[in-house]
Write a protein that holds these residues in place. Structure first.
Motif, PDB file in Angstrom:
ATOM      1  N   UNK A 140       0.858  -1.182   0.000  1.00  0.00           N
ATOM      2  CA  UNK A 140       0.000   0.000   0.000  1.00  0.00           C
ATOM      3  C   UNK A 140       0.902   1.242   0.000  1.00  0.00           C
ATOM      4  N   UNK A 141       0.801   2.013  -1.066  1.00  0.00           N
ATOM      5  CA  UNK A 141       1.675   3.165  -1.236  1.00  0.00           C
ATOM      6  C   UNK A 141       1.183   4.307  -0.359  1.00  0.00           C
ATOM      7  N   UNK A 142       1.990   4.690   0.639  1.00  0.00           N
ATOM      8  CA  UNK A 142       1.582   5.753   1.545  1.00  0.00           C
ATOM      9  C   UNK A 142       1.932   7.130   1.001  1.00  0.00           C
ATOM     10  N   UNK A 143       2.854   7.169   0.058  1.00  0.00           N
ATOM     11  CA  UNK A 143       3.244   8.435  -0.579  1.00  0.00           C
ATOM     12  C   UNK A 143       3.081   8.241  -2.086  1.00  0.00           C
ATOM     13  N   UNK A 144       2.310   9.116  -2.698  1.00  0.00           N
ATOM     14  CA  UNK A 144       1.977   8.921  -4.106  1.00  0.00           C
ATOM     15  C   UNK A 144       2.360  10.134  -4.946  1.00  0.00           C
ATOM     16  N   UNK A 145       2.988   9.847  -6.053  1.00  0.00           N
ATOM     17  CA  UNK A 145       3.250  10.871  -7.053  1.00  0.00           C
ATOM     18  C   UNK A 145       2.556  10.397  -8.318  1.00  0.00           C
ATOM     19  N   UNK A 146       1.421  10.996  -8.622  1.00  0.00           N
ATOM     20  CA  UNK A 146       0.551  10.472  -9.664  1.00  0.00           C
ATOM     21  C   UNK A 146       0.980  10.845 -11.077  1.00  0.00           C
ATOM     22  N   UNK A 147       1.913  11.788 -11.197  1.00  0.00           N
ATOM     23  CA  UNK A 147       2.387  12.161 -12.529  1.00  0.00           C
ATOM     24  C   UNK A 147       3.760  11.558 -12.755  1.00  0.00           C
ATOM     25  N   UNK A 148       3.857  10.555 -13.632  1.00  0.00           N
ATOM     26  CA  UNK A 148       5.174   9.937 -13.874  1.00  0.00           C
ATOM     27  C   UNK A 148       6.143  10.878 -14.569  1.00  0.00           C
ATOM     28  N   UNK A 149       5.611  11.839 -15.337  1.00  0.00           N
ATOM     29  CA  UNK A 149       6.500  12.719 -16.077  1.00  0.00           C
ATOM     30  C   UNK A 149       5.876  14.102 -16.229  1.00  0.00           C
ATOM     31  N   UNK A 150       6.774  15.072 -16.467  1.00  0.00           N
ATOM     32  CA  UNK A 150       6.362  16.463 -16.643  1.00  0.00           C
ATOM     33  C   UNK A 150       7.379  17.139 -17.552  1.00  0.00           C
ATOM     34  N   UNK A 151       6.888  17.875 -18.549  1.00  0.00           N
ATOM     35  CA  UNK A 151       7.771  18.649 -19.435  1.00  0.00           C
ATOM     36  C   UNK A 151       7.432  20.122 -19.305  1.00  0.00           C
ATOM     37  N   UNK A 152       8.468  20.941 -19.186  1.00  0.00           N
ATOM     38  CA  UNK A 152       8.289  22.377 -18.978  1.00  0.00           C
ATOM     39  C   UNK A 152       9.311  23.131 -19.821  1.00  0.00           C
ATOM     40  N   UNK A 153       8.925  24.271 -20.324  1.00  0.00           N
ATOM     41  CA  UNK A 153       9.860  25.116 -21.061  1.00  0.00           C
ATOM     42  C   UNK A 153      10.812  25.812 -20.083  1.00  0.00           C
ATOM     43  N   UNK A 154      12.035  25.959 -20.523  1.00  0.00           N
ATOM     44  CA  UNK A 154      13.034  26.680 -19.740  1.00  0.00           C
ATOM     45  C   UNK A 154      12.501  28.064 -19.369  1.00  0.00           C
ATOM     46  N   UNK A 155      12.703  28.446 -18.108  1.00  0.00           N
ATOM     47  CA  UNK A 155      12.264  29.757 -17.640  1.00  0.00           C
ATOM     48  C   UNK A 155      10.871  29.769 -17.031  1.00  0.00           C
ATOM     49  N   UNK A 156      10.093  28.712 -17.325  1.00  0.00           N
ATOM     50  CA  UNK A 156       8.742  28.652 -16.768  1.00  0.00           C
ATOM     51  C   UNK A 156       8.770  27.952 -15.413  1.00  0.00           C
ATOM     52  N   UNK A 157       7.618  27.884 -14.771  1.00  0.00           N
ATOM     53  CA  UNK A 157       7.518  27.235 -13.474  1.00  0.00           C
ATOM     54  C   UNK A 157       7.259  25.736 -13.643  1.00  0.00           C
ATOM     55  N   UNK A 158       7.940  24.941 -12.829  1.00  0.00           N
ATOM     56  CA  UNK A 158       7.653  23.509 -12.744  1.00  0.00           C
ATOM     57  C   UNK A 158       6.948  23.259 -11.419  1.00  0.00           C
ATOM     58  N   UNK A 159       5.855  22.508 -11.475  1.00  0.00           N
ATOM     59  CA  UNK A 159       5.118  22.169 -10.247  1.00  0.00           C
ATOM     60  C   UNK A 159       5.002  20.659 -10.175  1.00  0.00           C
ATOM     61  N   UNK A 160       5.624  20.087  -9.157  1.00  0.00           N
ATOM     62  CA  UNK A 160       5.566  18.644  -8.952  1.00  0.00           C
ATOM     63  C   UNK A 160       4.705  18.375  -7.712  1.00  0.00           C
ATOM     64  N   UNK A 161       3.829  17.406  -7.820  1.00  0.00           N
ATOM     65  CA  UNK A 161       2.861  17.150  -6.764  1.00  0.00           C
ATOM     66  C   UNK A 161       3.073  15.815  -6.068  1.00  0.00           C
ATOM     67  N   UNK A 162       2.612  15.760  -4.828  1.00  0.00           N
ATOM     68  CA  UNK A 162       2.782  14.569  -4.013  1.00  0.00           C
ATOM     69  C   UNK A 162       1.617  14.489  -3.029  1.00  0.00           C
TER      70      UNK A 162
END
Lengths: 112, 115
Positions: A1-23
């Motif tokens: 049973x996964x107690x910590x989940x990161x539902x997005x396996x991947x994320x692509x962002x343009x240089x200079x923009x904001x990256x938001x990673x969720x957990x």
């Protein structure tokens, strides 16, 4: 049973923009949260952490936000740089415990 | 300053063989940990140690043994390797002195083991 989940396996962002990673987490006993960054063929490197008594922690371009009621945390990277391209792991620890529980990771690609 | 060093970096074993993975840290950390990482999964704790001469089970301890005879070294043993133990193994250490309630773990670069 996964107690910590990161539902997005991947994320692509343009240089200079904001990256938001969720957990998201399920264990209400977790009181310390960390983000690690991992390059291929290397071990995870500590990036930033937050205690449950806070809702925000900032270190340079990196900010972690914690929403305890939603059991959710996020990592913001502003501005994103190509060197930020890596796998990011969220981890959590319960009060008084030694072991960390890790999410499955999100691969961030910053496009130049 | 080497930090956390793992040896070997790669190893191929046959089913039933035994081997020992070595982890060494030069940061005078009390706490040491062994994790495994499998595709599509996060790191999972195998065993850990809170000081020289101590060991404790983590989340997935079956099939592994550990020893902490010296403060700077933490050994992970596979007595009879099984294909399910094919994985990347990471060692970590952390500080445990005053003010250490929230201290991050520092990781080695991993050992890729194929069985």
């Amino acid at each position: 049973d996964q107690q910590v989940k990161q539902n997005s396996p991947s994320l692509s962002v343009q240089e200079g923009r904001i990256s938001i990673l969720n957990c998201d987490y399920t264990n209400s006993m977790f009181d310390y949260f960390l983000w690690y960054k991992k390059y291929p063929a290397e071990g995870p490197t500590f990036l930033i952490s937050i205690s449950s008594i806070k809702d925000k922690n900032e270190d340079g371009r990196f900010t972690v936000f914690l929403n305890k009621s939603a059991k959710h945390l996020s990592l913001h990277i502003v501005p994103s740089q190509p060197g930020d391209s890596a796998v990011y792991f969220c981890a959590a620890r319960a009060s008084g415990a030694n072991n960390l529980f890790f999410g499955t990771g999100t691969r961030l690609t910053v496009i130049p | 300053n080497a930090g956390v060093t793992q040896t070997p970096k790669f190893r191929v074993l046959k089913t039933g063989q035994s081997m020992t993975l070595l982890c060494a840290q030069d940061m005078n950390h009390e706490y040491m940990y062994w994790y495994r990482q499998d595709p599509g999964m996060g790191l999972r704790l195998i065993h850990y140690s809170v000081g020289e001469g101590t060991t404790a089970k983590g989340e997935v301890p079956d099939g592994y043994n550990v020893s902490r005879l010296k403060k700077q070294n933490f050994l992970l043993g596979l007595e009879s390797a099984a294909p399910s133990q094919t994985s990347v193994y990471f060692c970590a250490s952390s500080y445990s002195g005053q003010g250490s309630a929230n201290q991050p773990q520092h990781f080695g670069d991993g050992t890729r083991l194929s069985i």
